[in-house]
Write a protein that holds these residues in place. Structure first.
Motif, PDB file in Angstrom:
ATOM      1  N   SER A   5       0.850  -1.204  -0.031  1.00 22.11           N
ATOM      2  CA  SER A   5      -0.020  -0.131   0.086  1.00 22.11           C
ATOM      3  C   SER A   5       0.848   0.949   0.074  1.00 22.11           C
ATOM      4  CB  SER A   5      -1.035  -0.003   1.135  1.00 22.11           C
ATOM      5  OG  SER A   5      -1.851  -1.010   1.237  1.00 22.11           O
ATOM      6  N   VAL A   6       2.265   0.944   0.214  1.00 21.39           N
ATOM      7  CA  VAL A   6       3.025   2.362   0.237  1.00 21.39           C
ATOM      8  C   VAL A   6       3.710   2.449  -0.993  1.00 21.39           C
ATOM      9  CG1 VAL A   6       4.937   3.449   1.559  1.00 21.39           C
ATOM     10  CG2 VAL A   6       3.266   2.101   2.772  1.00 21.39           C
ATOM     11  N   CYS A   7       4.388   1.640  -1.408  1.00 20.27           N
ATOM     12  CA  CYS A   7       5.205   1.842  -2.736  1.00 20.27           C
ATOM     13  C   CYS A   7       4.535   1.154  -3.956  1.00 20.27           C
ATOM     14  CB  CYS A   7       6.454   0.992  -2.596  1.00 20.27           C
ATOM     15  SG  CYS A   7       6.376  -0.693  -2.688  1.00 20.27           S
ATOM     16  N   SER A   8       3.398   0.387  -3.736  1.00 21.03           N
ATOM     17  CA  SER A   8       2.660  -0.182  -4.712  1.00 21.03           C
ATOM     18  C   SER A   8       3.372  -1.123  -5.796  1.00 21.03           C
ATOM     19  CB  SER A   8       2.008   0.932  -5.631  1.00 21.03           C
ATOM     20  OG  SER A   8       0.847   1.674  -4.970  1.00 21.03           O
ATOM     21  N   GLU A   9       4.723  -1.647  -5.414  1.00 19.75           N
ATOM     22  CA  GLU A   9       5.423  -2.473  -6.172  1.00 19.75           C
ATOM     23  C   GLU A   9       5.653  -3.814  -5.799  1.00 19.75           C
ATOM     24  OE1 GLU A   9       9.285  -0.563  -6.492  1.00 19.75           O
ATOM     25  OE2 GLU A   9       8.572   1.474  -7.050  1.00 19.75           O
ATOM     26  N   HIS A  10       5.764  -4.150  -4.587  1.00 20.69           N
ATOM     27  CA  HIS A  10       6.034  -5.681  -4.304  1.00 20.69           C
ATOM     28  C   HIS A  10       4.962  -6.174  -3.326  1.00 20.69           C
ATOM     29  CE1 HIS A  10      10.234  -4.543  -5.132  1.00 20.69           C
ATOM     30  NE2 HIS A  10      10.232  -3.741  -4.535  1.00 20.69           N
ATOM     31  N   PRO A  11       4.852  -7.471  -3.260  1.00 19.66           N
ATOM     32  CA  PRO A  11       3.793  -8.121  -2.510  1.00 19.66           C
ATOM     33  C   PRO A  11       4.175  -7.929  -0.945  1.00 19.66           C
ATOM     34  CG  PRO A  11       4.913  -9.631  -3.898  1.00 19.66           C
ATOM     35  CD  PRO A  11       5.592  -8.265  -3.952  1.00 19.66           C
ATOM     36  N   PRO A  12       2.918  -7.297  -0.204  1.00 14.48           N
ATOM     37  CA  PRO A  12       3.126  -6.969   1.194  1.00 14.48           C
ATOM     38  C   PRO A  12       3.215  -8.188   1.962  1.00 14.48           C
ATOM     39  CG  PRO A  12       0.763  -6.949   0.584  1.00 14.48           C
ATOM     40  CD  PRO A  12       1.645  -7.454  -0.568  1.00 14.48           C
ATOM     41  N   ILE A  21      -3.092  -1.347   7.322  1.00 16.54           N
ATOM     42  CA  ILE A  21      -2.462  -1.235   5.695  1.00 16.54           C
ATOM     43  C   ILE A  21      -1.502  -2.201   5.646  1.00 16.54           C
ATOM     44  CG2 ILE A  21      -3.249   1.274   5.376  1.00 16.54           C
ATOM     45  CD1 ILE A  21      -0.124   1.178   4.632  1.00 16.54           C
ATOM     46  N   ARG A  22      -1.372  -2.845   4.417  1.00 14.75           N
ATOM     47  CA  ARG A  22      -0.500  -3.716   4.183  1.00 14.75           C
ATOM     48  C   ARG A  22       0.788  -3.151   3.573  1.00 14.75           C
ATOM     49  NH1 ARG A  22      -1.811  -9.017   5.145  1.00 14.75           N
ATOM     50  NH2 ARG A  22      -0.250  -9.887   3.534  1.00 14.75           N
ATOM     51  N   TYR A  23       2.015  -3.729   3.937  1.00 12.12           N
ATOM     52  CA  TYR A  23       3.472  -3.097   3.444  1.00 12.12           C
ATOM     53  C   TYR A  23       4.393  -4.060   3.075  1.00 12.12           C
ATOM     54  CZ  TYR A  23       4.662  -2.917   8.221  1.00 12.12           C
ATOM     55  OH  TYR A  23       4.997  -3.334   9.657  1.00 12.12           O
TER      56      TYR A  23
END
Length: 146
Positions: A5-12, A21-23
């Motif tokens: 949810s922060v970088c929108s690049e990797h699976p949390p 939220i997942r990060y």
């Protein structure tokens, strides 16, 4: 498949304990914590009349029934958990204590455990519990071989 949810690049891999939220990493958590909006916990109806912990005494057998589980840790091994300095040190962390309270008070213990296992601190605590019990099992079996 979910993404951070922060970088929108990797699976949390983790979930924020405050807002859920997942990060994916420590870096993303550090970026997120400045803008985190904690989810409010429902207040107790009357906090003065409700005790956070029951004063009622119980035994392990009160919680476990032979039909309910296949693996049961003997009480003697469970008592080793109370003697573990490593576990006591981990339990000094207020976040871990809150996670344990949330699992204990959850209606669905299985779902609460799944959510808690997303927290690295809870995983560390669980691993230390297993290590404490399993090390004793190894020590006992090794002593029997002598």
């Amino acid at each position: 498949m979910q993404i951070c949810s922060v970088c929108s690049e990797h699976p949390p891999k983790y979930r924020c304990p405050a807002c859920k939220i997942r990060y994916c990493s420590l870096g993303c958590y550090k970026r997120h914590k400045d803008t985190c909006l904690p989810v409010e916990q429902p207040a107790l109806s009357d906090p003065e009349t409700k005790e956070p912990f029951s004063t009622e005494t119980w035994t392990v057998d009160d919680l476990l029934h032979e039909d309910d589980i296949t693996d049961k840790v003997p009480l003697q091994k469970l008592q080793l958990l109370g003697q573990s300095k490593e576990l006591r040190d981990l339990l000094c962390n207020p976040h871990l204590r809150q996670l344990l309270r949330s699992v204990d008070s959850a209606d669905s213990k299985a779902d609460a455990m799944k959510a808690a296992m997303q927290e690295p601190l809870f995983v560390e605590f669980s691993d230390q519990c297993l290590k404490t019990v399993e090390n004793e099992a190894l020590t006992s079996s090794e002593a029997g071989d002598l």
